[in-house]
Enzyme design. Sequence first.
Site, mmCIF file in Angstrom:
data_model
loop_
_atom_site.group_PDB
_atom_site.id
_atom_site.type_symbol
_atom_site.label_atom_id
_atom_site.label_comp_id
_atom_site.label_asym_id
_atom_site.label_seq_id
_atom_site.Cartn_x
_atom_site.Cartn_y
_atom_site.Cartn_z
ATOM 1 N N ASP A 1 2.254 -4.720 43.638
ATOM 2 C CA ASP A 1 1.138 -5.262 42.935
ATOM 3 C C ASP A 1 0.103 -5.627 43.823
ATOM 4 O O ASP A 1 -1.074 -5.689 43.526
ATOM 5 C CB ASP A 1 1.570 -6.762 42.460
ATOM 6 C CG ASP A 1 2.551 -6.646 41.282
ATOM 7 O OD1 ASP A 1 2.537 -5.809 40.230
ATOM 8 O OD2 ASP A 1 3.644 -7.496 41.324
ATOM 9 N N ASP B 1 1.978 0.802 41.823
ATOM 10 C CA ASP B 1 2.339 0.179 40.696
ATOM 11 C C ASP B 1 1.525 0.983 39.409
ATOM 12 O O ASP B 1 0.191 0.976 39.545
ATOM 13 C CB ASP B 1 1.714 -1.202 40.649
ATOM 14 C CG ASP B 1 2.126 -2.138 39.416
ATOM 15 O OD1 ASP B 1 2.678 -1.369 38.332
ATOM 16 O OD2 ASP B 1 1.985 -3.248 39.464
ATOM 17 N N ILE C 1 1.183 0.514 36.218
ATOM 18 C CA ILE C 1 0.209 -0.337 35.414
ATOM 19 C C ILE C 1 0.371 -1.665 35.958
ATOM 20 O O ILE C 1 1.420 -2.151 35.658
ATOM 21 C CB ILE C 1 0.524 -0.365 33.713
ATOM 22 C CG1 ILE C 1 0.724 1.070 33.279
ATOM 23 C CG2 ILE C 1 -0.573 -1.037 33.161
ATOM 24 C CD1 ILE C 1 1.062 1.216 31.851
ATOM 25 N N ASP C 2 -0.583 -2.088 36.470
ATOM 26 C CA ASP C 2 -0.543 -3.764 37.086
ATOM 27 C C ASP C 2 -1.391 -4.394 35.871
ATOM 28 O O ASP C 2 -2.613 -4.026 35.732
ATOM 29 C CB ASP C 2 -0.945 -3.967 38.265
ATOM 30 C CG ASP C 2 -1.032 -5.434 38.743
ATOM 31 O OD1 ASP C 2 0.317 -5.954 38.641
ATOM 32 O OD2 ASP C 2 -1.882 -5.974 38.958
ATOM 33 N N GLU D 1 7.067 0.736 41.100
ATOM 34 C CA GLU D 1 7.436 -0.435 40.209
ATOM 35 C C GLU D 1 8.580 -0.219 39.214
ATOM 36 O O GLU D 1 9.617 -0.690 38.999
ATOM 37 C CB GLU D 1 6.455 -1.157 39.703
ATOM 38 C CG GLU D 1 7.021 -2.275 38.573
ATOM 39 C CD GLU D 1 6.020 -3.077 37.923
ATOM 40 O OE1 GLU D 1 4.783 -2.465 37.613
ATOM 41 O OE2 GLU D 1 6.282 -4.345 37.614
ATOM 42 N N THR E 1 0.662 -5.125 32.587
ATOM 43 C CA THR E 1 1.040 -4.511 31.652
ATOM 44 C C THR E 1 0.959 -5.146 30.244
ATOM 45 O O THR E 1 0.569 -4.514 29.179
ATOM 46 C CB THR E 1 2.738 -4.398 31.566
ATOM 47 O OG1 THR E 1 3.062 -5.483 32.255
ATOM 48 C CG2 THR E 1 3.093 -2.987 32.479
HETATM 49 C C1 IPD Z 1 2.067 -8.652 36.729
HETATM 50 C C2 IPD Z 1 0.596 -8.957 37.033
HETATM 51 C C3 IPD Z 1 0.299 -10.448 36.725
HETATM 52 C C4 IPD Z 1 0.898 -11.311 37.578
HETATM 53 C C5 IPD Z 1 2.606 -10.897 37.471
HETATM 54 C C6 IPD Z 1 2.936 -9.551 37.775
HETATM 55 P P1 IPD Z 1 2.863 -6.329 35.897
HETATM 56 O O1 IPD Z 1 2.372 -7.311 37.141
HETATM 57 O O2 IPD Z 1 -0.013 -8.515 38.299
HETATM 58 O O3 IPD Z 1 -1.330 -10.636 36.792
HETATM 59 O O4 IPD Z 1 0.879 -12.587 37.216
HETATM 60 O O5 IPD Z 1 3.304 -11.822 38.819
HETATM 61 O O6 IPD Z 1 3.954 -9.252 37.579
HETATM 62 O O7 IPD Z 1 4.194 -6.969 35.369
HETATM 63 O O8 IPD Z 1 1.880 -6.337 34.994
HETATM 64 O O9 IPD Z 1 3.159 -4.912 36.699
#
Ligand code: IPD
Length: 281
Positions: free
Chosen positions: A230, A98, A100-101, A82, A103
């Site tokens: 993700d 990813d 940190i999914d 990412e 964040t």
């Molecule tokens: C996000 C998370 C979130 C989702 C967003 C993603 P990130 O990833 O997974 O739940 O609703 O679409 O972008 O930005 O925290 O890596």
Amino acid sequence: MSTRTGTYDGPSGGDVHDLLELAITTAGAAGTMLIDKRPADLQVAHTKSSPTDVVTEMDQAAERLIIDRIRASRPADAFLGEEGGAAAGASGVRWIIDPIDGTVNYLYGLPDWAVSIAAEVDGEVVAGVVAVPTRGELYTAARGEGAYLVRRDGSTEKLQCNAGVPLERALIATGFGYSAQRRAHQAEVLLGVLPRVRDIRRAGSAAVDLCSVATGRVDGYFERGPHEWDIAAGGLIVREAGGAIGGLNGRPASVEMTISAGPGLYEELHDLLVPLGPERD
Ligand code: IPD
């Protein structure tokens, strides 16, 4: 195998298992670093004071750690991360990461953020790990061998998503994008979904949402916007737990639309979403 998130007692041996074990130890190391190095006073203000905010720095540091560790034992592999860690490789193996999914959850000190690492061989995800360090949970899957939840105390559970849940009794997870325009339409889609289901959850991490489908903590999930990093690991975990994951009208799950649920509900949720035009912004 001992990790910050638990002891892995799932299947072992063979190439895919080597990839899985490397993903497990690496996700454990990244999770430990993200907990140990998270500034005690990390607050929202940190993200507004400089172009490179603290959370972004932690994200980038975790991705570097993950890529460096994997590359140390597998120098010929490719990467997609990412935080921009894309690199070609010659081995046929590509790691989708990813760091940190979730964040925003990490920023606010909420527990549902994850380190997500998937290993793809010749374009197909064969091993996936989602580590949720604050919960002491490690989700793993190897293709064809089931999905497992390993807890901090070492207890291991084979995962099975809920099956045959009718739409009106389904607890559905979803998420929202970062742009205002996309969110406005996502709110309209929700207007069509909310009256038709038991309830909605917005946990804040697509990877954790997919693991929640795999464990049966929710019945289904849909979202426009999650990227490959993700959903790569969580997608294998949900499939190995007996669930389905895909996009609209037979297309694969993608940034356009990801739907996931157990058998029966998947089709109902899909058919509810199609006329709502959830791929529009
Ligand atoms: C996000 C998370 C979130 C989702 C967003 C993603 P990130 O990833 O997974 O739940 O609703 O679409 O972008 O930005 O925290 O890596």
